[in-house]
Design an enzyme around this catalytic site. Structure first.
Site, short mmCIF file in Angstrom:
data_model
loop_
_atom_site.label_atom_id
_atom_site.label_comp_id
_atom_site.label_asym_id
_atom_site.label_seq_id
_atom_site.Cartn_x
_atom_site.Cartn_y
_atom_site.Cartn_z
N ASN A 1 -32.51 -20.85 -9.43
CA ASN A 1 -31.57 -21.74 -8.83
C ASN A 1 -30.40 -21.54 -9.35
OD1 ASN A 1 -31.44 -23.32 -11.36
ND2 ASN A 1 -33.58 -23.52 -11.17
N ASP B 1 -39.49 -25.43 -10.12
CA ASP B 1 -40.71 -26.22 -9.95
C ASP B 1 -41.87 -25.26 -9.36
OD1 ASP B 1 -39.60 -28.73 -10.43
OD2 ASP B 1 -38.44 -28.64 -8.86
N LYS C 1 -43.14 -3.14 -8.06
CA LYS C 1 -42.20 -3.65 -6.87
C LYS C 1 -42.99 -3.55 -5.31
CE LYS C 1 -37.89 -2.58 -4.61
NZ LYS C 1 -37.13 -1.35 -4.39
N ASP D 1 -44.48 -29.28 -15.88
CA ASP D 1 -43.53 -30.07 -16.13
C ASP D 1 -43.16 -30.25 -17.57
OD1 ASP D 1 -41.66 -32.30 -16.43
OD2 ASP D 1 -42.07 -32.74 -14.27
N ILE D 2 -42.05 -29.41 -18.05
CA ILE D 2 -41.95 -29.44 -19.54
C ILE D 2 -41.57 -30.91 -20.07
CG2 ILE D 2 -40.55 -28.56 -21.49
CD1 ILE D 2 -40.01 -26.13 -19.51
N LYS E 1 -37.68 -41.10 -12.21
CA LYS E 1 -38.23 -40.25 -13.11
C LYS E 1 -38.13 -40.63 -14.55
CE LYS E 1 -36.86 -36.44 -10.25
NZ LYS E 1 -35.57 -35.55 -9.80
O1 PMT Z 1 -26.41 -25.63 -15.67
P1 PMT Z 1 -25.15 -26.15 -14.68
O2 PMT Z 1 -24.49 -25.06 -13.64
O3 PMT Z 1 -24.01 -26.55 -15.81
O4 PMT Z 1 -25.65 -27.39 -13.89
C1 PMT Z 1 -26.14 -28.46 -14.67
C2 PMT Z 1 -27.30 -29.14 -13.91
C3 PMT Z 1 -27.06 -29.58 -12.40
C4 PMT Z 1 -28.53 -28.11 -13.94
C5 PMT Z 1 -27.67 -30.19 -14.90
O5 PMT Z 1 -26.65 -31.29 -14.99
C6 PMT Z 1 -29.10 -31.01 -14.15
O6 PMT Z 1 -28.94 -32.06 -13.52
N1 PMT Z 1 -30.25 -30.80 -14.70
C7 PMT Z 1 -31.54 -31.06 -14.47
C8 PMT Z 1 -31.96 -30.14 -13.21
C9 PMT Z 1 -33.42 -30.59 -12.82
O7 PMT Z 1 -34.21 -29.50 -12.76
O8 PMT Z 1 -33.43 -31.73 -12.49
P2 PMT Z 1 -34.82 -32.41 -11.89
O9 PMT Z 1 -34.40 -33.64 -11.27
O10 PMT Z 1 -35.50 -31.38 -11.02
O11 PMT Z 1 -35.83 -32.49 -13.15
C10 PMT Z 1 -35.91 -33.80 -13.96
C11 PMT Z 1 -36.05 -33.38 -15.51
O12 PMT Z 1 -37.09 -32.95 -15.56
C12 PMT Z 1 -34.94 -32.54 -15.87
O13 PMT Z 1 -34.63 -33.11 -17.23
C13 PMT Z 1 -35.58 -31.30 -16.09
O14 PMT Z 1 -35.06 -30.52 -17.01
C14 PMT Z 1 -37.17 -31.49 -16.32
N2 PMT Z 1 -38.22 -30.65 -15.86
C15 PMT Z 1 -38.19 -30.26 -14.51
C16 PMT Z 1 -39.17 -29.56 -13.95
C17 PMT Z 1 -40.10 -28.92 -14.52
N3 PMT Z 1 -41.00 -28.03 -14.28
N4 PMT Z 1 -39.82 -28.97 -15.95
C18 PMT Z 1 -39.01 -29.92 -16.41
O15 PMT Z 1 -38.89 -30.08 -17.80
#
Ligand code: PMT
Length: 406
Positions: free
Chosen positions: A211, A280, A290, A308-309, A340
């Site tokens: 991403n 995700d 490849k 989901d960490i 969330k």
């Molecule tokens: O890196 P930059 O370019 O500076 O951009 C910053 C950012 C936009 C990435 C940052 O500000 C941000 O919003 N980070 C969260 C990104 C995210 O994955 O959001 P989410 O809404 O999908 O996930 C919710 C939370 O679960 C997040 O804290 C994420 O780290 C965590 N997560 C999500 C999926 C997963 N498989 N494991 C996780 O731990």
């Protein structure tokens, strides 16, 4: 030796006074501590020292004129104000201080100060009588009310031949004062773990799913937590960013690897801040060599969910750290973030609107709302570094509350 201002962006504003020649020394000594310097000069300052000197030392063009279309199109005054982590006006003349006190913005330096969200620091220098006058002292009082930090002038011989208070503070004391301003101690003794950047999920040895996360927000938070006195570990997906000084880095590629490294140190973590944009989905069975192009127009990949960490951490029995999540949303920002916050049982969530291309992914700027128990606080658009420091203040306060109230 650790450089106390590494990765800090300082705008040095120079105004018209005999001590303007010392701005060249200030520039060099701040650079010695690792700071990146840009400079802005008033027209009076240019009568005492040439822009060429500051341009050569700072290795950046000097900002001189509010109404100069060329400079403004390269980096306008609003952009300069957003670029800076701190603005230092040294020397600050009596006239400049009076204009700052009035909230003027009819020259470049006052306009930058008015537009700034970061800390503004003023180091006055003037004749002792000018310094003592009620007019100057009233102006000083006025700017202090606005949380502008004053580096009071020293006492001693003055260039005009008089003796008294009005000399620019010694350069080494200015540099020390600035370095200390970045260190708040609000997280002293705490172990902080930050995840940042994207993850990469392999399709084959040369291709992956990922991403747009640059890591900028997570790295800025790691640095701000370090400045607040914490011992910080940063688990980072692939980025192009320099590692902040005094932060321990652990590099990972995939979500599985990020989970493994996170779990390995979570026991000793007091605060976990999950900024990473973890993919995700991953490819169920990545190819070991490849994938070749064939005559087929379509290729199907079977995807499965990554762990989901954040959820894993929030489910930890026993010693769960103070846990902060981020929510990257393109619609229903607050509603989705609140969901969330509840579902992942977090202490705080930082709601980030990622549909606006000027903030969020990859931008240098961000704007977020922090949600938690009796907390709904919006931080307006600012640099990711300034925002990171503000977030660390909230995290430190709420973490302390959670300890006090059990
Ligand atoms: O890196 P930059 O370019 O500076 O951009 C910053 C950012 C936009 C990435 C940052 O500000 C941000 O919003 N980070 C969260 C990104 C995210 O994955 O959001 P989410 O809404 O999908 O996930 C919710 C939370 O679960 C997040 O804290 C994420 O780290 C965590 N997560 C999500 C999926 C997963 N498989 N494991 C996780 O731990």
């Amino acid at each position: 030796m650790t450089k106390r201002l590494s990765n800090k962006r300082i705008l040095l504003g120079v105004t018209g006074g005999i001590a303007a020649y010392k701005s060249a020394e200030i520039c060099r000594r701040l650079q010695d501590e690792g700071a990146e310097i840009r400079t802005a000069m008033t027209s009076a300052a240019q009568k005492f020292i040439t822009p060429l000197t500051l341009q050569a030392l700072s290795r950046n063009p000097v900002h001189l004129d509010l109404l100069d279309a060329q400079t403004e199109s390269a980096m306008g005054h609003i952009e300069v104000a957003r670029w800076a982590d701190l603005i230092l006006i040294a020397p600050a003349s009596a006239d400049f201080i009076s204009r700052l006190a009035q909230g003027r913005s009819d020259d470049l330096l006052t306009a930058i100060c008015l537009a700034a969200d970061c800390k503004v620091v003023v180091a006055p220098s003037m004749n002792r009588s000018m310094w003592e006058k009620n007019a100057t002292q009233n102006n000083m009082g006025e700017i202090q009310k606005r949380k502008i930090k004053i580096l009071n002038p020293d006492e001693g011989d003055q260039a005009c031949g008089e003796v008294g208070v009005g000399r620019l503070m010694e350069v080494r004391n200015i540099v020390n004062a600035l370095s200390e301003m970045f260190e708040t101690h609000s997280l002293s003794g705490k172990q902080v773990l930050v995840t940042a950047g994207p993850t990469r999920e392999a399709i084959d040895p040369v291709r992956y799913i990922s991403n747009h996360s640059s890591g900028k927000q997570g790295y800025a938070i790691a640095e701000a937590a370090m400045e607040a006195g914490a011992a910080v570990t940063l688990i980072s997906g692939p980025t192009n960013l320099p590692v902040p000084a005094r932060v321990k880095i652990v590099n990972v590629e995939s979500a599985d690897e990020m989970l493994e490294k996170t779990l390995s140190i979570i026991e000793s973590t007091d605060i976990f801040i999950s900024v990473a944009a973890v993919a995700d989905f991953k490819v169920e069975s990545p190819a070991s060599s490849k994938i070749k192009k064939t005559g087929e127009l379509k290729l199907s990949l079977e995807l499965s969910k990554t762990p989901d960490i954040l959820l894993e951490i929030s489910k930890l029995n026993g010693r769960k750290p103070f846990t902060v999540g981020f929510a990257a949303e393109t619609e229903n920002l607050i509603k989705n973030a609140e969901k969330k916050l509840r579902e992942k049982d977090l202490d705080l969530i930082v709601a980030n609107n990622v549909s606006d291309p000027t903030i969020g992914f990859n931008s240098d700027l961000n704007e977020v709302t922090v949600l938690g128990h009796q907390l709904h606080k919006t931080f307006p658009k600012s640099s990711k570094k300034t925002l990171a420091r503000n977030l660390v203040v909230v995290i430190a306060e709420k973490c302390l509350d959670s300890i006090s109230y059990g």
